[in-house]
Design a protein around this motif. Sequence first.
Motif, PDB file in Angstrom:
ATOM      1  N   SER A  51      91.478 -14.569  94.678  1.00  0.00           N
ATOM      2  CA  SER A  51      92.371 -14.815  93.549  1.00  0.00           C
ATOM      3  C   SER A  51      93.776 -14.242  93.705  1.00  0.00           C
ATOM      4  O   SER A  51      94.521 -14.207  92.742  1.00  0.00           O
ATOM      5  N   PRO A 107      98.982 -13.957  91.729  1.00  0.00           N
ATOM      6  CA  PRO A 107      97.692 -14.615  91.524  1.00  0.00           C
ATOM      7  C   PRO A 107      97.583 -15.934  92.287  1.00  0.00           C
ATOM      8  O   PRO A 107      98.579 -16.606  92.542  1.00  0.00           O
ATOM      9  N   ARG A 109      95.273 -19.106  91.485  1.00  0.00           N
ATOM     10  CA  ARG A 109      94.301 -19.688  90.563  1.00  0.00           C
ATOM     11  C   ARG A 109      94.402 -21.209  90.624  1.00  0.00           C
ATOM     12  O   ARG A 109      95.143 -21.817  89.833  1.00  0.00           O
ATOM     13  N   SER A 111      92.644 -23.296  89.477  1.00  0.00           N
ATOM     14  CA  SER A 111      92.291 -23.883  88.183  1.00  0.00           C
ATOM     15  C   SER A 111      93.526 -24.094  87.301  1.00  0.00           C
ATOM     16  O   SER A 111      93.482 -24.873  86.351  1.00  0.00           O
ATOM     17  N   ASP A 112      94.649 -23.416  87.629  1.00  0.00           N
ATOM     18  CA  ASP A 112      95.903 -23.625  86.879  1.00  0.00           C
ATOM     19  C   ASP A 112      96.558 -24.956  87.230  1.00  0.00           C
ATOM     20  O   ASP A 112      97.453 -25.405  86.531  1.00  0.00           O
TER      21      ASP A 112
END
Length: 143
Positions: A51, A107, A109, A111-112
């Motif tokens: 992450s 970060p 991510r 998923s962003d």
Amino acid sequence: MISTAIALLIGIALPLTSAQPASARACSSMVNGSYKAYGTLSVHVRGTSCSTRKGHLTLSNDIHCCPQVWVKVERQLWGSYGWLTTHKQSSYTLHARYAEIDTATVPSRPSDGDERFHACWAYGDPYGPEPGAASWNCAGWVD
């Protein structure tokens, strides 16, 4: 009915076979990209966990100018207006013949949404702030 089932199967199967899973991409710890100058300086984006990402600078037998060398890592997300920088970390080291330095992490991510990273370096003023945008020499963008 059969043509609908085939279209549905193709619509599901193609994205699965052509795209690398986000979890595999995000967990990579290998060096993803690099930039070298004078044969003595390089910067890389490194994966530090599933992450996070960081920038890494290596100086090796560098005898060139300037008392400070900076490194930064940037994270960008794709949005309705194009790529937007969402996170940036930088650090510097005093000039030396050999040095290694990392930035703090940013970060990662997936998923962003679509994200990308790059690492950059710049010579700096020992008494001034971080170098301006025109001073940075950046490696290519990586996942």
